[in-house]
Design an enzyme around this catalytic site. Structure first.
Site, PDB file in Angstrom:
ATOM      1  N   GLU A  10      -1.229  -5.907   4.164  1.00  0.00           N
ATOM      2  CA  GLU A  10      -1.515  -7.033   3.279  1.00  0.00           C
ATOM      3  C   GLU A  10      -1.092  -8.355   3.901  1.00  0.00           C
ATOM      4  O   GLU A  10      -1.645  -9.407   3.599  1.00  0.00           O
ATOM      5  CB  GLU A  10      -0.810  -6.780   1.932  1.00  0.00           C
ATOM      6  CG  GLU A  10      -1.036  -7.822   0.868  1.00  0.00           C
ATOM      7  CD  GLU A  10       0.123  -8.801   0.779  1.00  0.00           C
ATOM      8  OE1 GLU A  10      -0.043  -9.857   0.155  1.00  0.00           O
ATOM      9  OE2 GLU A  10       1.183  -8.504   1.360  1.00  0.00           O
ATOM     10  N   HIS A 306      -1.387  -4.343  -1.281  1.00  0.00           N
ATOM     11  CA  HIS A 306      -0.019  -4.846  -1.422  1.00  0.00           C
ATOM     12  C   HIS A 306       0.959  -3.672  -1.474  1.00  0.00           C
ATOM     13  O   HIS A 306       1.999  -3.674  -0.796  1.00  0.00           O
ATOM     14  CB  HIS A 306       0.057  -5.669  -2.707  1.00  0.00           C
ATOM     15  CG  HIS A 306       1.048  -6.787  -2.662  1.00  0.00           C
ATOM     16  ND1 HIS A 306       2.180  -6.786  -3.438  1.00  0.00           N
ATOM     17  CD2 HIS A 306       1.084  -7.936  -1.952  1.00  0.00           C
ATOM     18  CE1 HIS A 306       2.873  -7.900  -3.211  1.00  0.00           C
ATOM     19  NE2 HIS A 306       2.233  -8.609  -2.311  1.00  0.00           N
TER      20      HIS A 306
END
Length: 337
Positions: A10, A306
């Site tokens: 991410e 994430h």
């Protein structure tokens, strides 16, 4: 020395926060290169620098080359000393994300602590205070510690100026199972605003009513003191027996109020349509405490990039493997092995 490429996965600031927390807990130093390498403005922002400075202060750590805009830092941990600490981001940078860096080291320390954090409490790049207090911390408290957070003053982007206070009574983290959310107890939609026209919040509530078939008493407008603005947020809350999910939408220039509310309502509808315990943001925040507990499990929606990046960083420090397993009902079961 653990070497981390901050542009992998991410590629955001979460890598820095989790690495600092894990370094203080495990005693392992690390170096990050290409910090926030996938962001439009790479390098550390003010809130990341504050989080690292805070980790250095309570953990007697040192950090080489730490500065706003830095792309590479080297962090060497010391011994965590519980106590009372005050840290100010100085902008609307998230107080909640600074807390994310400090919480687990203090939860696992040997005496109570108190944190006073000043900066942003409600901005679109981080979970709002209500999510931390009502969604995340109750799960941490079920694992053994006692963490209480109070909102003293709202801090909206771009002004900031907010303040939260956090009391931490440490305890070992006990593995728990969070696989069923239980019966739905309460639903609410609140449009909060400060130093902006009432019409904005009223239009948001109107759009939320159309999008969600909820009782009339579920909807409310809350006006905050002028000096805490300008700012606007829509908070949509679904409180279940075992977990509370909070979805937010932030008012911003150029975005119609109706769109803000409709998008937030759509995200809540997606969560309600699933059987998952944790939504996408709680999923990300539960990874670290569950990994440190050494067991337990929770169900969640599809893993985000994430979360997968957070898992990879955690694995580097603790030597356990985080597994997302598909379930027949479309959820994912998260375990550490």
């Amino acid at each position: 020395m653990i070497i981390i490429d901050g542009s992998e996965g991410e590629g955001g600031g979460q890598v820095v926060r989790n690495a600092c927390a894990l370094s203080l807990i495990t005693g392992q130093p690390f170096r990050i290169t290409n910090a926030r390498g996938k962001r439009s403005k790479p390098g550390l922002m003010r809130q990341h620098v504050t989080a690292v400075e805070a980790a250095c202060a309570l953990g007697n750590a040192t950090c080489e080359d730490l500065a706003v805009g830095a792309s590479e830092i080297t962090f060497t941990p010391g011994k965590v000393v519980p106590g009372e600490y005050r840290f100010a981001v100085g902008t609307a940078g998230s107080t909640g994300l600074v807390l994310q860096t400090l919480l687990m080291p203090l939860v696992l320390s040997d005496a109570p602590s108190r944190l006073i954090l000043e900066g942003g409490t409600h901005n679109m790049l981080a979970p709002p205070f209500e999510f931390i207090a009502k969604t995340f911390l109750p799960i941490v408290n079920r694992m053994g510690p006692t963490v209480e957070a109070r909102l003293i003053r709202h801090g909206f982007y771009p002004r900031g100026g907010g303040r939260i206070e956090v009391e931490i009574t440490p305890a070992p983290l006990t593995p728990i199972a969070c696989v069923e959310r239980g019966a739905l107890h309460e639903r609410s939609v609140t449009a909060m605003f400060a130093a902006l026209p009432f019409e904005i919040a009223d239009r948001e509530i109107g759009a939320a009513r159309k999008a969600l078939d909820w009782p009339e008493e579920s909807f409310a407008v809350r006006q905050l003191p002028e000096e805490q603005g300008p700012g606007n947020i829509v908070l949509i809350e679904a409180a279940f027996e075992h977990v509370t999910e909070i979805v937010s939408g932030f008012g911003q220039l150029g975005v119609p109020a109706e769109r803000v509310a409709k998008m937030a309502a759509g995200r809540m509808a997606g969560y309600l349509a699933s059987n998952a315990f944790a939504g996408p943001y709680l999923q990300d925040q539960l990874l670290l405490p569950f990994a440190l507990a050494g067991g337990g499990a929770f169900t969640t929606v599809k893993p985000s990039q994430h979360s997968l990046t957070a898992r990879d960083v955690i694995e580097r420090f603790i030597g356990r493997r985080g597994v997302f397993r598909d379930q027949p009902d479309g959820t994912h079961r998260v375990e550490w092995r």
